[in-house]
Structures are given as C-alpha cells and as structure tokens.
Scaffold this motif. Structure first.
Motif, PDB file in Angstrom:
ATOM      1  N   SER A 187     -40.989 109.382  69.782  1.00 55.82           N
ATOM      2  CA  SER A 187     -41.285 108.007  69.364  1.00 55.82           C
ATOM      3  C   SER A 187     -42.488 107.903  68.428  1.00 55.82           C
ATOM      4  O   SER A 187     -42.623 106.900  67.723  1.00 55.82           O
ATOM      5  N   VAL A 188     -43.358 108.903  68.412  1.00 59.18           N
ATOM      6  CA  VAL A 188     -44.568 108.826  67.580  1.00 59.18           C
ATOM      7  C   VAL A 188     -44.688 109.963  66.564  1.00 59.18           C
ATOM      8  O   VAL A 188     -45.625 109.974  65.772  1.00 59.18           O
ATOM      9  N   THR A 189     -43.762 110.896  66.571  1.00 58.62           N
ATOM     10  CA  THR A 189     -43.901 112.084  65.722  1.00 58.62           C
ATOM     11  C   THR A 189     -43.976 111.730  64.240  1.00 58.62           C
ATOM     12  O   THR A 189     -44.854 112.225  63.533  1.00 58.62           O
ATOM     13  N   GLN A 190     -43.087 110.872  63.749  1.00 63.14           N
ATOM     14  CA  GLN A 190     -43.105 110.527  62.318  1.00 63.14           C
ATOM     15  C   GLN A 190     -44.417 109.871  61.910  1.00 63.14           C
ATOM     16  O   GLN A 190     -44.997 110.210  60.881  1.00 63.14           O
ATOM     17  N   GLU A 191     -44.888 108.933  62.698  1.00 61.06           N
ATOM     18  CA  GLU A 191     -46.151 108.265  62.391  1.00 61.06           C
ATOM     19  C   GLU A 191     -47.310 109.266  62.419  1.00 61.06           C
ATOM     20  O   GLU A 191     -48.184 109.246  61.556  1.00 61.06           O
TER      21      GLU A 191
END
Length: 102
Positions: free
Chosen positions: A24-28
């Motif tokens: 859920s946070v990898t791209q950011e």
C-alpha cells in the motif's frame, strides 16, 4: 510509512524507514527515496530500527535500492532490524544479500 534521507557527512547517508513497508505504500516510498540515488561513492545506511513490518514488495524495493546505489559505487548497509523484520530477512534469504551494521 515515512522515509527520511539524512546526509550525515561527506561519505555517509542514512535512509530512515519508519512504519510498515508494504504494497500500500511502496510506490509512494519509492518516490520519497528517489533523491537517494543522486549520491555517489559513499556509504548508505538503511536504518530499520523503526520499521515494524516489511512485505515482499518492501523487500523488492530494498533490492532495487541496493542495485541502484551499488551502480553509483556506494556501499549499502542495513541496521536496526527488529526481530520480526529480521525473521522475514532470514526466511527469504535476504540476510545473505545485504551487509549489516550494529
């Protein structure tokens, strides 16, 4: 998840990971750490002392950091793994892919 890049001196940079590193946070997080790849010929320490959890996507991100920073002639170290995160590194064999600092 919070990722902070701190330049300690001319030859050392620290990436501090705080929270849960999952899909859920990898791209950011990848966008937040992009400035890390501007450093060349230095030591990069990934401080995981505040990292509560890491998923397979988080491990892939660490591998990408490792590859890109090594291409810039940087030495990569991981420090401060909590027991449950260290267990993930052990189970997946990632303990053999990284150097560790105390």
């Amino acid at each position: 998840m919070e990722a902070t890049i701190r330049k300690d001196d001319e030859h050392q940079v620290t990436l501090i990971l705080d929270g849960r590193l999952d899909t859920s946070v990898t791209q950011e997080t990848e966008r937040e750490i992009e400035p890390l790849f501007e450093f060349k010929h230095c030591e990069i320490v990934i401080d995981c002392s505040r990292l509560d959890y890491i998923s397979s996507s988080g491990l892939r991100m660490l591998m990408a950091i490792n590859q890109r920073c090594r291409a810039n002639h940087c030495e990569i170290y991981i420090k401060g793994l909590q027991e449950r995160v260290y267990d993930v590194f052990m189970t997946t064999g990632f303990v053999h892919l990284f150097q560790f600092k105390k």
